[in-house]
Design a protein around this motif. Structure first.
Motif, PDB file in Angstrom:
ATOM      1  N   ALA A 102       0.850  -1.209   0.000  1.00 36.28           N
ATOM      2  CA  ALA A 102       0.000   0.000   0.000  1.00 36.28           C
ATOM      3  C   ALA A 102       0.878   1.248   0.000  1.00 36.28           C
ATOM      4  N   SER A 103       1.949   1.219   0.786  1.00 35.99           N
ATOM      5  CA  SER A 103       2.790   2.421   0.867  1.00 35.99           C
ATOM      6  C   SER A 103       3.489   2.675  -0.476  1.00 35.99           C
ATOM      7  N   LEU A 104       3.808   1.604  -1.206  1.00 37.38           N
ATOM      8  CA  LEU A 104       4.445   1.815  -2.515  1.00 37.38           C
ATOM      9  C   LEU A 104       3.454   2.378  -3.534  1.00 37.38           C
ATOM     10  N   LEU A 105       2.183   1.930  -3.443  1.00 31.48           N
ATOM     11  CA  LEU A 105       1.180   2.495  -4.351  1.00 31.48           C
ATOM     12  C   LEU A 105       1.089   4.002  -4.130  1.00 31.48           C
ATOM     13  N   ASP A 163       3.402   5.875  -2.627  1.00 28.21           N
ATOM     14  CA  ASP A 163       4.710   6.497  -2.885  1.00 28.21           C
ATOM     15  C   ASP A 163       4.911   6.801  -4.373  1.00 28.21           C
ATOM     16  N   ASP A 164       4.462   5.877  -5.235  1.00 29.80           N
ATOM     17  CA  ASP A 164       4.653   6.107  -6.670  1.00 29.80           C
ATOM     18  C   ASP A 164       3.816   7.288  -7.157  1.00 29.80           C
ATOM     19  N   VAL A 165       2.725   7.559  -6.460  1.00 25.24           N
ATOM     20  CA  VAL A 165       1.939   8.756  -6.801  1.00 25.24           C
ATOM     21  C   VAL A 165       2.717   9.994  -6.346  1.00 25.24           C
ATOM     22  N   VAL A 166       3.174   9.949  -5.086  1.00 28.85           N
ATOM     23  CA  VAL A 166       3.924  11.089  -4.534  1.00 28.85           C
ATOM     24  C   VAL A 166       5.141  11.399  -5.416  1.00 28.85           C
ATOM     25  N   ASP A 167       5.846  10.333  -5.833  1.00 32.09           N
ATOM     26  CA  ASP A 167       7.078  10.518  -6.624  1.00 32.09           C
ATOM     27  C   ASP A 167       6.827  10.649  -8.120  1.00 32.09           C
ATOM     28  N   ASN A 168       5.565  10.481  -8.525  1.00 25.53           N
ATOM     29  CA  ASN A 168       5.241  10.519  -9.947  1.00 25.53           C
ATOM     30  C   ASN A 168       6.078   9.498 -10.727  1.00 25.53           C
ATOM     31  N   ILE A 224       7.687   3.747 -13.494  1.00 25.03           N
ATOM     32  CA  ILE A 224       7.952   2.300 -13.393  1.00 25.03           C
ATOM     33  C   ILE A 224       8.399   1.887 -11.989  1.00 25.03           C
ATOM     34  N   ARG A 225       8.092   0.644 -11.656  1.00 22.76           N
ATOM     35  CA  ARG A 225       8.601   0.025 -10.433  1.00 22.76           C
ATOM     36  C   ARG A 225       8.942  -1.419 -10.762  1.00 22.76           C
ATOM     37  N   ARG A 226      10.091  -1.858 -10.288  1.00 21.37           N
ATOM     38  CA  ARG A 226      10.593  -3.202 -10.582  1.00 21.37           C
ATOM     39  C   ARG A 226      10.489  -3.511 -12.076  1.00 21.37           C
ATOM     40  N   ASP A 274       4.453   6.287  11.375  1.00 26.00           N
ATOM     41  CA  ASP A 274       5.844   6.543  10.971  1.00 26.00           C
ATOM     42  C   ASP A 274       5.961   6.718   9.458  1.00 26.00           C
ATOM     43  N   LEU A 275       5.259   5.843   8.720  1.00 28.73           N
ATOM     44  CA  LEU A 275       5.335   5.911   7.255  1.00 28.73           C
ATOM     45  C   LEU A 275       4.842   7.260   6.740  1.00 28.73           C
ATOM     46  N   SER A 276       3.684   7.675   7.255  1.00 30.80           N
ATOM     47  CA  SER A 276       3.107   8.924   6.747  1.00 30.80           C
ATOM     48  C   SER A 276       3.929  10.130   7.185  1.00 30.80           C
ATOM     49  N   VAL A 277       4.334  10.137   8.470  1.00 30.99           N
ATOM     50  CA  VAL A 277       5.096  11.289   8.972  1.00 30.99           C
ATOM     51  C   VAL A 277       6.419  11.420   8.207  1.00 30.99           C
ATOM     52  N   SER A 278       7.071  10.282   7.959  1.00 27.52           N
ATOM     53  CA  SER A 278       8.384  10.382   7.309  1.00 27.52           C
ATOM     54  C   SER A 278       8.256  10.841   5.859  1.00 27.52           C
ATOM     55  N   GLU A 279       7.163  10.457   5.187  1.00 26.12           N
ATOM     56  CA  GLU A 279       6.980  10.956   3.820  1.00 26.12           C
ATOM     57  C   GLU A 279       6.779  12.466   3.828  1.00 26.12           C
ATOM     58  N   LEU A 280       6.041  12.940   4.835  1.00 28.00           N
ATOM     59  CA  LEU A 280       5.835  14.396   4.941  1.00 28.00           C
ATOM     60  C   LEU A 280       7.162  15.096   5.245  1.00 28.00           C
ATOM     61  N   GLY A 297      11.488   6.204   9.435  1.00 26.92           N
ATOM     62  CA  GLY A 297      10.029   6.148   9.264  1.00 26.92           C
ATOM     63  C   GLY A 297       9.596   5.475   7.980  1.00 26.92           C
ATOM     64  N   LYS A 298      10.336   5.722   6.895  1.00 24.36           N
ATOM     65  CA  LYS A 298       9.798   5.197   5.636  1.00 24.36           C
ATOM     66  C   LYS A 298      10.179   3.739   5.377  1.00 24.36           C
ATOM     67  N   THR A 299      11.226   3.252   6.008  1.00 29.77           N
ATOM     68  CA  THR A 299      11.641   1.868   5.753  1.00 29.77           C
ATOM     69  C   THR A 299      11.934   1.066   7.022  1.00 29.77           C
ATOM     70  N   ALA A 300      12.760   1.646   7.913  1.00 30.01           N
ATOM     71  CA  ALA A 300      13.279   0.836   9.019  1.00 30.01           C
ATOM     72  C   ALA A 300      12.208   0.464  10.042  1.00 30.01           C
ATOM     73  N   GLY A 332      16.189  -1.953 -12.146  1.00 32.07           N
ATOM     74  CA  GLY A 332      14.739  -1.886 -12.398  1.00 32.07           C
ATOM     75  C   GLY A 332      14.190  -0.487 -12.150  1.00 32.07           C
ATOM     76  N   LYS A 333      15.086   0.462 -11.863  1.00 31.24           N
ATOM     77  CA  LYS A 333      14.668   1.848 -11.618  1.00 31.24           C
ATOM     78  C   LYS A 333      15.389   2.760 -12.604  1.00 31.24           C
ATOM     79  N   GLU A 334      14.849   3.953 -12.769  1.00 26.88           N
ATOM     80  CA  GLU A 334      15.471   4.896 -13.703  1.00 26.88           C
ATOM     81  C   GLU A 334      16.796   5.408 -13.116  1.00 26.88           C
TER      82      GLU A 334
HETATM   83  C1  FPP Z   1       9.777   4.390  -0.827  1.00 31.17           C
HETATM   84  O1  FPP Z   1      10.775   5.341  -0.791  1.00 31.17           O
HETATM   85  C2  FPP Z   1       8.708   4.804   0.143  1.00 31.17           C
HETATM   86  C3  FPP Z   1       8.290   4.126   1.186  1.00 31.17           C
HETATM   87  C4  FPP Z   1       8.911   2.819   1.527  1.00 31.17           C
HETATM   88  C5  FPP Z   1       7.203   4.622   2.103  1.00 31.17           C
HETATM   89  C6  FPP Z   1       6.114   5.404   1.437  1.00 31.17           C
HETATM   90  C7  FPP Z   1       5.077   5.865   2.414  1.00 31.17           C
HETATM   91  C8  FPP Z   1       4.030   6.638   2.111  1.00 31.17           C
HETATM   92  C9  FPP Z   1       3.788   7.144   0.736  1.00 31.17           C
HETATM   93  C10 FPP Z   1       3.081   7.046   3.191  1.00 31.17           C
HETATM   94  C11 FPP Z   1       1.765   6.355   3.014  1.00 31.17           C
HETATM   95  C12 FPP Z   1       1.699   5.263   3.970  1.00 31.17           C
HETATM   96  C13 FPP Z   1       0.810   4.242   3.982  1.00 31.17           C
HETATM   97  C14 FPP Z   1       0.792   3.342   5.128  1.00 31.17           C
HETATM   98  C15 FPP Z   1      -0.159   3.961   2.910  1.00 31.17           C
HETATM   99  P1  FPP Z   1      11.536   5.799  -2.105  1.00 31.17           P
HETATM  100  O2  FPP Z   1      10.637   6.643  -2.924  1.00 31.17           O
HETATM  101  O3  FPP Z   1      12.797   6.411  -1.656  1.00 31.17           O
HETATM  102  O4  FPP Z   1      11.899   4.437  -2.786  1.00 31.17           O
HETATM  103  P2  FPP Z   1      11.547   3.884  -4.233  1.00 31.17           P
HETATM  104  O5  FPP Z   1      12.735   4.222  -5.068  1.00 31.17           O
HETATM  105  O6  FPP Z   1      11.388   2.396  -4.032  1.00 31.17           O
HETATM  106  O7  FPP Z   1      10.310   4.530  -4.704  1.00 31.17           O
END
Ligand code: FPP
Ligand code: MG
Length: 317
Positions: free
Chosen positions: A76-79, A81-86, A89-91, A138-144, A166-169, A221-223
């Motif tokens: 779920a967090s990757l779904l 995250d890919d929106v946040v990061d625009n 591709i993944r893997r 932790d996941l949400s706070v660290s993304e912010l 927060g985002k991984t560990a 598998g990443k750009e």
């Molecule tokens: C990948 O980092 C990002 C994460 C592992 C966490 C993302 C968390 C959120 C978007 C918060 C939402 C949380 C929930 C529970 C739905 P990266 O972008 O550095 O790595 P990447 O290269 O694999 O994308």
């Protein structure tokens, strides 16, 4: 728990269990479920939970659900995250956002999360609920926090450390700590086992940041240089910056400040990384951390699972 399950059968059990947890059968969720289950993910989180349950001789059968919920939270967090990061591709495959649009990716992420929490709740273990709820925060706070800091030249290694915690560990920590909870270990033992997961997660994230600068797309598998193109201060850049003179730092900051980085900028950063031997420095630092983690694992009896985990650790870090 049985110690003679083959690794393939353990991973297949997780996949089957995930299939049962994500029940909804509207067409788009079916497709996303397929994408999530067959995405080529390494299942390193559920596997580390399983491994520690083995080490600690867990009798409780909840391990299968706990490991699956960890994987669902990760998915779920990757779904999101890919929106946040625009990210397109993944893997090596198009992201859900690319295939179905960002709105669908966000809502599907919410749905996966709800499925995971509902399954966790059914286990009736408040200690597990507590640590998993904390991981979601932790996941949400660290993304912010990351959004606030990633393009800010004032970011330092301490802030970076909170972000990767927060985002991984944190989730890695929960994967190992939850095994200690199922084994009814003391608070002190729980903390030690959690610490292993946290350190593993940080190593994993630092390695992931390194891929951007030191591994071509075909292998990662990443750009290649995506983080650099986006002007993000990730781990290799922070380590590089520690080794620069005042004037060199100013030049680095001016390149990161630009709207866009050109091909010339790409050559500049790669040459600078090379001349300051950043790859060698990181290799040494991450290698030492890996050595500590392997030493920690060695306190538990040798098994096929432990060996496989060590191999995974080798490959991923
Ligand atoms: C990948 O980092 C990002 C994460 C592992 C966490 C993302 C968390 C959120 C978007 C918060 C939402 C949380 C929930 C529970 C739905 P990266 O972008 O550095 O790595 P990447 O290269 O694999 O994308
Ligand atoms: Mg990302």
């Amino acid at each position: 728990m049985k110690s003679n399950l083959s690794i393939q059968s353990v991973l297949a059990k997780f996949d089957k269990n995930l299939d049962g947890i994500i029940k909804e059968d509207i067409p788009v969720l079916k497709k996303i479920k397929k994408h999530v289950i067959s995405s080529g993910g390494k299942r390193i989180r559920p596997f580390s939970h399983y491994l520690f349950c083995q080490f600690l001789n867990v009798k409780d059968t909840s391990w299968l659900d706990v490991g699956s919920v960890a994987e669902l939270i990760h998915a779920a967090s990757l779904l999101h995250d890919d929106v946040v990061d625009n990210a397109p591709i993944r893997r090596g495959k198009p992201t859900i956002g690319t295939l179905f649009g960002n709105k669908t990716a966000i809502l599907a992420g919410d749905y996966l999360l709800a499925c995971g929490i509902s399954r966790l709740n059914s286990l009736g273990n408040p200690e597990l609920m507590e640590i998993f709820s904390q991981v979601l925060k932790d996941l949400s706070v660290s993304e912010l926090l990351q959004m606030e800091w990633e393009k800010n030249p004032k970011i330092n290694l301490k802030v970076y450390d909170s972000i990767i915690y927060g985002k991984t560990a944190s989730l890695f920590g929960v994967c190992t700590e939850s095994a200690a909870i199922l084994a009814n270990k003391s608070k002190k033992e729980r903390a030690l086992i959690r610490d292993f997961g946290v350190r593993l997660g940080k190593l994993f994230q630092k390695k992931d940041d390194c891929l951007d600068y030191f591994v071509e797309s075909s292998a990662s598998g990443k750009e290649f240089l995506k983080d650099f193109k986006n002007g993000l201060y990730t781990y290799p850049v922070l380590v590089l910056r520690e080794n620069l003179s005042f004037l060199e730092k100013k030049k680095l900051e001016s390149v990161f400040k630009k709207e866009e980085r050109s091909v010339t900028d790409e050559t500049y950063i790669l040459d600078l990384m090379e001349s300051k031997k950043v790859s060698e420095k990181l290799h040494k630092e991450l290698g030492a951390e890996k050595k500590y983690l392997l030493g920690f694992l060695n306190q538990f009896p040798a098994s096929a699972e432990r060996q496989l985990f060590v191999e995974q650790l080798d490959r991923l870090t």
